[in-house]
Design a protein around this motif. Sequence first.
Motif, short mmCIF file in Angstrom:
data_model
loop_
_atom_site.label_atom_id
_atom_site.label_comp_id
_atom_site.label_asym_id
_atom_site.label_seq_id
_atom_site.Cartn_x
_atom_site.Cartn_y
_atom_site.Cartn_z
N THR A 34 44.97 41.11 44.18
CA THR A 34 44.43 41.91 43.08
C THR A 34 43.46 42.91 43.72
O THR A 34 42.43 42.51 44.27
CB THR A 34 43.71 41.04 42.04
OG1 THR A 34 44.63 40.04 41.57
CG2 THR A 34 43.22 41.88 40.87
N TYR A 35 43.85 44.17 43.68
CA TYR A 35 43.05 45.20 44.32
C TYR A 35 41.87 45.59 43.43
O TYR A 35 41.90 45.41 42.22
CB TYR A 35 43.92 46.43 44.63
CG TYR A 35 44.97 46.13 45.67
CD1 TYR A 35 44.66 46.18 47.02
CD2 TYR A 35 46.25 45.77 45.29
CE1 TYR A 35 45.63 45.89 47.98
CE2 TYR A 35 47.23 45.48 46.24
CZ TYR A 35 46.91 45.54 47.58
OH TYR A 35 47.85 45.24 48.53
N ASN A 37 40.99 48.32 42.35
CA ASN A 37 41.35 49.28 41.31
C ASN A 37 42.15 48.66 40.16
O ASN A 37 42.56 49.35 39.24
CB ASN A 37 42.11 50.47 41.91
CG ASN A 37 43.48 50.08 42.46
OD1 ASN A 37 43.96 48.97 42.29
ND2 ASN A 37 44.10 51.02 43.14
N ARG A 39 45.18 47.09 40.43
CA ARG A 39 46.59 46.90 40.76
C ARG A 39 46.80 45.47 41.27
O ARG A 39 45.99 44.94 42.03
CB ARG A 39 47.04 47.89 41.83
CG ARG A 39 48.50 47.73 42.20
CD ARG A 39 48.95 48.82 43.17
NE ARG A 39 50.34 48.64 43.51
CZ ARG A 39 50.77 48.02 44.62
NH1 ARG A 39 49.91 47.57 45.50
NH2 ARG A 39 52.05 47.88 44.86
N CYS A 41 49.62 42.94 43.21
CA CYS A 41 50.80 42.91 44.05
C CYS A 41 51.11 41.45 44.36
O CYS A 41 50.35 40.78 45.06
CB CYS A 41 50.53 43.70 45.32
SG CYS A 41 51.95 43.90 46.38
#
Length: 124
Positions: A34-35, A37, A39, A41
């Motif tokens: 979990t980035y 920002n 996002r 993945c």
Amino acid sequence: MKTYSGKGTITFKKGDVYEGVFQDNKPNGVGKMTYKNGRVCEGIWWRGKIDYEGELNENGKPHGRGKWIYSNRTYEGEWKNGLKDGEGKMTYSDGRVCECIWKKGKFQYEGELNENGKPHGRGK
């Protein structure tokens, strides 16, 4: 710096959070990043980089829709129990694109497909 390997959660200095299997402080196996920002993945990681992003089955194998990034090509399409199975697109680093049908990991057909995903028109 001490390195960690195993399964758990790592919060990186930039604020990204990885949950899953890791080795030497890097994502390495099934996990979710979990980035900062927002996002997300989720997929299979290798030495800190995403190899496969998409749906997984209960055994952590590609299953459903997903994208596998190889060194010289990328496959995006359908998977079943870890094997390419169904419609997919292979894009090579030299720009070539192969829209194909796969069955149990084996190439079946390359060419035009109709709206139902069946061979139609020119192909081989």
